[in-house]
Design a protein around this motif. Structure first.
Motif, PDB file in Angstrom:
ATOM      1  N   ARG A  30       0.854  -1.185   0.000  1.00 45.48           N
ATOM      2  CA  ARG A  30       0.000   0.000   0.000  1.00 45.48           C
ATOM      3  C   ARG A  30       0.891   1.236   0.000  1.00 45.48           C
ATOM      4  NH1 ARG A  30      -4.794   0.902   4.316  1.00 45.48           N
ATOM      5  NH2 ARG A  30      -3.141   1.853   5.536  1.00 45.48           N
ATOM      6  N   LEU A  31       0.691   2.070  -1.011  1.00 49.41           N
ATOM      7  CA  LEU A  31       1.571   3.227  -1.196  1.00 49.41           C
ATOM      8  C   LEU A  31       0.838   4.524  -0.912  1.00 49.41           C
ATOM      9  CD1 LEU A  31       2.542   1.950  -4.686  1.00 49.41           C
ATOM     10  CD2 LEU A  31       4.197   2.072  -2.819  1.00 49.41           C
ATOM     11  N   THR A  32       1.463   5.405  -0.180  1.00 49.70           N
ATOM     12  CA  THR A  32       0.899   6.744  -0.025  1.00 49.70           C
ATOM     13  C   THR A  32       1.347   7.577  -1.239  1.00 49.70           C
ATOM     14  OG1 THR A  32       2.826   7.649   1.109  1.00 49.70           O
ATOM     15  CG2 THR A  32       1.183   6.566   2.491  1.00 49.70           C
ATOM     16  N   HIS A  33       0.634   8.659  -1.491  1.00 46.18           N
ATOM     17  CA  HIS A  33       1.035   9.538  -2.590  1.00 46.18           C
ATOM     18  C   HIS A  33       2.429  10.127  -2.310  1.00 46.18           C
ATOM     19  CE1 HIS A  33      -3.291  10.212  -4.265  1.00 46.18           C
ATOM     20  NE2 HIS A  33      -2.985   8.948  -4.085  1.00 46.18           N
ATOM     21  N   GLN A  34       2.724  10.342  -1.031  1.00 46.73           N
ATOM     22  CA  GLN A  34       4.030  10.873  -0.645  1.00 46.73           C
ATOM     23  C   GLN A  34       5.148   9.873  -0.980  1.00 46.73           C
ATOM     24  OE1 GLN A  34       4.653  14.121   0.635  1.00 46.73           O
ATOM     25  NE2 GLN A  34       6.680  13.432   0.014  1.00 46.73           N
ATOM     26  N   ASP A  35       4.882   8.578  -0.745  1.00 48.36           N
ATOM     27  CA  ASP A  35       5.860   7.525  -1.073  1.00 48.36           C
ATOM     28  C   ASP A  35       6.156   7.503  -2.568  1.00 48.36           C
ATOM     29  OD1 ASP A  35       6.486   6.479   1.347  1.00 48.36           O
ATOM     30  OD2 ASP A  35       5.038   4.837   1.260  1.00 48.36           O
ATOM     31  N   ILE A  36       5.082   7.552  -3.347  1.00 45.55           N
ATOM     32  CA  ILE A  36       5.248   7.535  -4.805  1.00 45.55           C
ATOM     33  C   ILE A  36       6.031   8.769  -5.246  1.00 45.55           C
ATOM     34  CG2 ILE A  36       4.025   7.588  -7.032  1.00 45.55           C
ATOM     35  CD1 ILE A  36       1.730   6.044  -5.655  1.00 45.55           C
ATOM     36  N   ALA A  37       5.685   9.919  -4.665  1.00 44.39           N
ATOM     37  CA  ALA A  37       6.378  11.168  -4.993  1.00 44.39           C
ATOM     38  C   ALA A  37       7.867  11.046  -4.675  1.00 44.39           C
ATOM     39  CB  ALA A  37       5.754  12.333  -4.224  1.00 44.39           C
ATOM     40  N   GLY A  38       8.185  10.455  -3.520  1.00 44.88           N
ATOM     41  CA  GLY A  38       9.582  10.266  -3.108  1.00 44.88           C
ATOM     42  C   GLY A  38      10.322   9.351  -4.068  1.00 44.88           C
ATOM     43  N   ALA A  39       9.629   8.305  -4.525  1.00 50.96           N
ATOM     44  CA  ALA A  39      10.276   7.325  -5.400  1.00 50.96           C
ATOM     45  C   ALA A  39      10.551   7.891  -6.791  1.00 50.96           C
ATOM     46  CB  ALA A  39       9.417   6.068  -5.513  1.00 50.96           C
TER      47      ALA A  39
END
Lengths: 218, 218
Positions: A158-167
């Motif tokens: 489960r990914l947060t939008h912040q995680d995706i942004a960081g990646a």
């Protein structure tokens, strides 16, 4: 972690190597990273990151069953591992690994998997267009953590939008905007647990960047 | 590669394992990457990259002696290796590696080194300020390819501004501007072969991002 699954793993482990202890961490817990060795994941999902001196966090990847991680194979000063689910881990010291060719043989393909993911993330962030970066990240996650469901592939992470942004080196706001657009187009959705579902027709083609054919059975 | 050094390596190799062939590539040559195995560098320097569908190139890292690389441990569809100097390589098939615990034991720390570099590059590009990215890249290269010289550390790898730009996700123009500023401040210089020399006083401190202490002896 539910007591039953813990008992099953402990029992399995007992049969194969009664001397090695298993380590359990609950969802949300920080996993300690000692410099002398590496962890291998027996069950569960782990999020890996580093902390920059300005206080921001840099996402480094995700680990799933049988992958290994740890500061032993890292130059990074701050290395963080968080349990995204209840996890069960096995600890190997570098001294043990260096002494055992059999252990090295078991761990080499697993370090290869971690390397492959890290290199893929590096190739993703090098792309100019943020839409391309997001699309390729979803294809990579589909390959690594995809589970076939009725109309597509569910990402077990489960990914947060912040995680995706960081990646993918962009802002949370940009990720929210692009994901919203993809959702409107019917390319993806979220299930009741907020896990992403990638629709087959939109993510069925092979990736330009990666060699794997992105099909329903990943 | 000069015939003398080739003869020395061939002779050394003959003593340790007469059955394995060495492969030689001249400076500037493209090294073929077959999917069935990996290369290990015996001598020389290699530049690794991928090609995006828009025609741009994504820099993935650099390899030096004893490091290994290859498409076997990669998801990437296009994988390019270029000889930055005359290089001498050894080829291992995955079948051999899987069959030999001793070979796996030799290769595990070398894959670990490649992983460490790739993860470091990923952590570098996640930083917001381009100046920080460039500074940390120079510290990483100092650690990996630094040779002590009178007043600093010489990078044995010769980098174009375009290469640096690719590695830290910025433009060539920006790299030229920042390097020019650092040169004016006396933090770095180039030797007659256009290799970067990092001055001790400017790059003597430990890195915020990395755990290694960046000293003169790297």
């Amino acid at each position: 972690m539910a007591q039953t699954s813990r008992a099953i793993i402990e029992n399995d482990q007992y049969n194969t190597s009664s001397e090695r202890h298993l380590h359990f961490f609950n969802k949300g817990e920080t996993i300690p990273l000692m410099p002398q060795g590496i962890w291998q994941i027996c069950q569960g999902l782990v999020r890996l990151s580093t902390l920059y001196s300005v206080g921001e966090e840099g996402l480094l990847g995700w680990g799933g069953p049988s992958m290994c991680f740890g500061s032993c194979f890292s130059h990074l000063q701050t290395y963080r591992a968080n349990a995204l689910s209840d996890v069960c881990l096995m600890w190997y010291t570098m001294i043990e690994i260096e002494a055992s060719p059999k252990l090295a043989q078991e761990l080499l393909p697993q370090l290869g998997r971690r390397f492959r993911q890290t290199e893929a993330l590096l190739a993703i962030v090098g792309q100019r267009r943020v839409e391309d970066r997001l699309h390729q990240l979803l294809l990579l996650l589909k390959q690594e953590f995809g589970q076939p469901v009725t109309d597509g592939t569910r990402l077990s992470i489960r990914l947060t939008h912040q995680d995706i942004a960081g990646a993918i080196c962009t802002t949370r706001v940009t990720v929210t905007r692009i994901l919203g657009k993809l959702q409107q187009q019917g390319w993806l959705s979220r299930d009741k647990d907020r896990h992403l579902i990638l629709k087959n027709e939109a993510f069925a083609y092979s990736s330009d960047l990666f060699g794997f054919v992105s099909n329903n059975n990943h």
